[in-house]
Design a protein around this motif. Sequence first.
Motif, PDB file in Angstrom:
ATOM      1  N   LYS A 137       1.224  -1.303   0.303  1.00  0.00           N
ATOM      2  CA  LYS A 137       0.476  -0.175  -0.143  1.00  0.00           C
ATOM      3  C   LYS A 137       0.993   1.074   0.006  1.00  0.00           C
ATOM      4  O   LYS A 137       0.543   2.202  -0.710  1.00  0.00           O
ATOM      5  N   THR A 138       1.800   1.329   0.965  1.00  0.00           N
ATOM      6  CA  THR A 138       2.622   2.325   1.152  1.00  0.00           C
ATOM      7  C   THR A 138       4.170   1.876   0.113  1.00  0.00           C
ATOM      8  O   THR A 138       4.558   0.451   1.575  1.00  0.00           O
ATOM      9  N   PRO A 139       4.497   2.358  -0.088  1.00  0.00           N
ATOM     10  CA  PRO A 139       6.165   2.045  -0.558  1.00  0.00           C
ATOM     11  C   PRO A 139       6.784   1.648   0.606  1.00  0.00           C
ATOM     12  O   PRO A 139       7.319   2.483   1.498  1.00  0.00           O
ATOM     13  N   VAL A 140       8.228   0.450   0.538  1.00  0.00           N
ATOM     14  CA  VAL A 140       9.356   0.804   1.477  1.00  0.00           C
ATOM     15  C   VAL A 140      10.673   1.652   0.687  1.00  0.00           C
ATOM     16  O   VAL A 140      11.115   1.313  -0.227  1.00  0.00           O
ATOM     17  N   ILE A 141      11.170   2.390   1.555  1.00  0.00           N
ATOM     18  CA  ILE A 141      11.938   3.023   1.771  1.00  0.00           C
ATOM     19  C   ILE A 141      13.934   2.308   2.393  1.00  0.00           C
ATOM     20  O   ILE A 141      13.312   1.951   3.173  1.00  0.00           O
ATOM     21  N   LEU A 142      14.189   1.721   0.946  1.00  0.00           N
ATOM     22  CA  LEU A 142      15.577   0.837   1.699  1.00  0.00           C
ATOM     23  C   LEU A 142      16.928   1.693   1.710  1.00  0.00           C
ATOM     24  O   LEU A 142      17.345   2.312   0.585  1.00  0.00           O
ATOM     25  N   SER A 143      17.336   2.370   2.880  1.00  0.00           N
ATOM     26  CA  SER A 143      18.072   3.764   1.834  1.00  0.00           C
ATOM     27  C   SER A 143      18.966   3.509   3.210  1.00  0.00           C
ATOM     28  O   SER A 143      19.785   4.104   3.414  1.00  0.00           O
ATOM     29  N   GLU A 144      19.244   2.606   4.222  1.00  0.00           N
ATOM     30  CA  GLU A 144      20.255   2.667   4.978  1.00  0.00           C
ATOM     31  C   GLU A 144      21.424   1.232   4.153  1.00  0.00           C
ATOM     32  O   GLU A 144      20.792   0.135   3.619  1.00  0.00           O
ATOM     33  N   PRO A 145      22.420   1.651   4.862  1.00  0.00           N
ATOM     34  CA  PRO A 145      23.816  -0.232   3.765  1.00  0.00           C
ATOM     35  C   PRO A 145      23.313  -1.310   4.559  1.00  0.00           C
ATOM     36  O   PRO A 145      22.909  -2.178   3.010  1.00  0.00           O
ATOM     37  N   GLU A 146      22.723  -1.617   5.538  1.00  0.00           N
ATOM     38  CA  GLU A 146      22.327  -2.944   5.958  1.00  0.00           C
ATOM     39  C   GLU A 146      20.768  -2.916   5.370  1.00  0.00           C
ATOM     40  O   GLU A 146      20.376  -4.433   5.545  1.00  0.00           O
ATOM     41  N   ASP A 147      20.096  -2.107   5.010  1.00  0.00           N
ATOM     42  CA  ASP A 147      19.216  -2.734   4.111  1.00  0.00           C
ATOM     43  C   ASP A 147      18.961  -3.651   3.056  1.00  0.00           C
ATOM     44  O   ASP A 147      19.793  -3.506   2.155  1.00  0.00           O
TER      45      ASP A 147
END
Length: 536
Positions: free
Chosen positions: A51-61
């Motif tokens: 429903k809502t995008p997931v922001i993968l911003s951290e190096p470990e994501d």
Amino acid sequence: MTACQTRVESLSFSVHGNTVSIREKPGVPEDQEGFLLPDAKGTATPVYSLKTPVILSEPEDAFSIRYTYQGDSLTLVLYTGDDEESLSIPLPAQGTPVEFVYSFETGFSLKGFQVRSKDREGAGRVLSAGTASGLKGVRKQRDYTSIGYGFSFTESVLEGTYQADIDVPVGAGDVITLEYDFNSSQSGSEEPVELIFRERDSGNTEDYILVRKPGGAALTVPVASLEVKPDVVTLRSRDKGFSFKSITVQNPDRSFLKTPLPADFTSILFFPQSNWRNDGFELFRWSSYPEILVFDTADYAVQARYFKRLAFFVEKKGFKGTILTNQELQGKHGWNAHDYRAADLAEFFQKAEETGFLLNEEELLLKEILVDNGVLVEEGTTVSPGNGGVLSISRESPEYLRRKFIVHEGLHGIFFTDSDYREAVAAEWASLGETEKEFWYLFFRWMAYSVDDDYLVVNEYQAYMLQRAPEEAESYFRSHGGTIWAASNRDSESSVARQLKDHPDFFTESARSMEAILKEFSGFSGGHLFRMDRVD
């Protein structure tokens, strides 16, 4: 991806450990959710969207997807928005349950995903998906295998021989860590485990034998220590007690002072000097005891500039606690290999600070390295001990001595860092008879150690006793008898000499007792502190 979507009931999606609802397009019956179903181009799952995008911003994501599949040509498609394909990533087609983990070099907005195959005969199902910690490698789990992007993993058992082949995309600055296990109750016989690093194009290999250690063990190999640049790592054995656990690749910060290369002693001994990051020495962290730093120096002269003054301050008979000037050091021999614990290092540098003693450039660099790596703690003008210690060997030593020296110094490293081992060694020393202790005091005086330091005496006792296999102890120490008697003004009729004459196994029993202690606390054996042996 917004039109004609239905809620998914049986396929879970987690974001940082929390389950969230997803929808699918086209909708399918619940018993078909997650399955690859026939379409115009082969087979595919529905498109699953958040429903809502997931922001993968951290190096470990990272994005993780668990699935099973039998067939060829499997692809993961990631979406950043409605019907906006952003990435197409090939998936391993293992035939067994797999968790595939994809890490992003930069931030990524994940809206949805789909799995496709051009193989119309392929059969598979997505079991779960979500965010996860990044994985650069392969890790066996209880019910599935986790595989990072760019890696592949196959294993088989043929006529009783287990073999695992792992594709490993590595660079010259990478470090490979292998985790494995030996279950002695299943082994039956101690068959060797081959470890082979192979270049796929040339076919060149570099071969090793893993050293068995009951229970779990880890081996760390810098790629720069190898003569080949491997694409494939192979493990092979008939030992039923051996099991592969994981292989991972790290790219450590190349900052020279802050990042010693983690390595097994075998890698340190064979590390090509042409791959050193500094002309004078290379800096390592012993992977079996990470609090221990290891210097490998180009020659004795370089080593002396870093450690000779410390040798006299910490260990030398008649000089302990004294910081000698360069002029006073002239003509004196330090050691050909060195070891110092955090407490003694802190005392040396603190005294230099308090007395205004001008240390040389190399000693100041050593202090900086020790502080950067937690061996020392510096607050203002106060230097206090941190954890661990530092060892040093030199390329000027011939190969057979380098091996002996790194074992001897490594035993000191274990003594520095493992308090349980240290207490067991101290108890063993206390149990020795007075005649045996008398021999050791004579031996250490002959070697120019300060025997007034009980910690030093016990530490050196275990290192000399264990630097060789127990069966070699008798001949080695007896060969020094005449020299020791002469140097100590003792004659051949002294109590020690009589004991040696009357008891042909004077040292063997103690050597075996010491090896039992070493094996209990470290898994290593006398004369051997290596997790792998090179096959020439």
